[in-house]
Design an enzyme around this catalytic site. Structure first.
Site, PDB file in Angstrom:
ATOM      1  CB  CYS A 113       2.037   3.906   5.547  1.00  0.00           C
ATOM      2  SG  CYS A 113       0.738   5.044   5.330  1.00  0.00           S
ATOM      3  N   GLY A 123       0.541  -1.108   0.440  1.00  0.00           N
ATOM      4  CA  GLY A 123       0.103  -0.338  -0.314  1.00  0.00           C
ATOM      5  C   GLY A 123       1.043   1.356  -0.257  1.00  0.00           C
ATOM      6  CB  CYS A 124       0.734   4.210   1.619  1.00  0.00           C
ATOM      7  SG  CYS A 124       1.440   5.751   2.128  1.00  0.00           S
ATOM      8  CG  PHE A 125       5.975   4.177  -1.819  1.00  0.00           C
ATOM      9  CD1 PHE A 125       5.774   5.621  -0.712  1.00  0.00           C
ATOM     10  CD2 PHE A 125       6.201   4.036  -2.604  1.00  0.00           C
ATOM     11  CE1 PHE A 125       5.857   6.759  -2.176  1.00  0.00           C
ATOM     12  CE2 PHE A 125       6.181   4.773  -3.934  1.00  0.00           C
ATOM     13  CZ  PHE A 125       5.942   6.483  -3.573  1.00  0.00           C
TER      14      PHE A 125
END
Length: 166
Positions: free
Chosen positions: A13, A9-11
């Site tokens: 994060c 997902g969001c890199f």
């Protein structure tokens, strides 16, 4: 040193979960899995390139193993969400492990099989041979350090906050 590649997902994060781990030298945000050369953040985010936001983890296998990195990956994602991660939706935010050799592939498949047996649910994690990794733009690298307030807000708004408390 060697490198592991995960799409979680969001890199932004995913980076801090690995960056402070003993044996990890560097975590780089980037893009994997698509065919376009040198994709941009805007193109990947638009879901038009086939890439996923990914991280490359340079690590010392004498200090931390691929299996340990895989466990940490699983602790920081929702392995049963096939549409993205938390509030980030679309293919570019789906999960993948990009293996570099047969041992990584076997360890990943074995762990996912165990996860399915333990949970009764099928993990939505693609297991693919590593092909290419393109570094994301500089402003994405170490975002959590460069922009701590904005990063904190991202964690809270994304639903990942609880993952980072453990």
């Amino acid at each position: 040193m060697t490198t592991a590649y995960f799409a979680g997902g969001c890199f932004w994060c995913m980076t801090p979960a690995f960056a402070e781990l003993d044996g990890v030298r560097r975590v780089t945000c980037g893009y994997s899995g698509g065919q376009e050369q040198n994709p941009t953040y805007e193109a990947v985010k638009s879901q038009s390139t086939g890439h996923r936001e990914s991280i490359a983890i340079d690590y010392d296998p004498e200090k931390v193993s691929f299996s340990q990195l895989l466990e940490l990956f699983l602790e920081n994602v929702d392995p049963f969400d096939d549409g993205g991660q938390f509030i980030d939706r679309g293919h570019s935010y789906t999960l993948a492990v990009y293996y570099r050799n047969e041992a990584e592939r076997e360890r990943t498949l074995e762990r996912l099989s165990r996860l399915e047996a333990e949970s009764g649910q099928t993990p939505c994690i693609s297991v693919e041979p590593f092909d290419r990794f393109f570094d994301a733009e500089d402003y994405h690298q170490d975002y959590y350090r460069k922009n701590p307030e904005a990063f904190q807000k991202e964690l809270e708004e994304s639903g990942r906050w609880n993952r980072h408390l453990s």
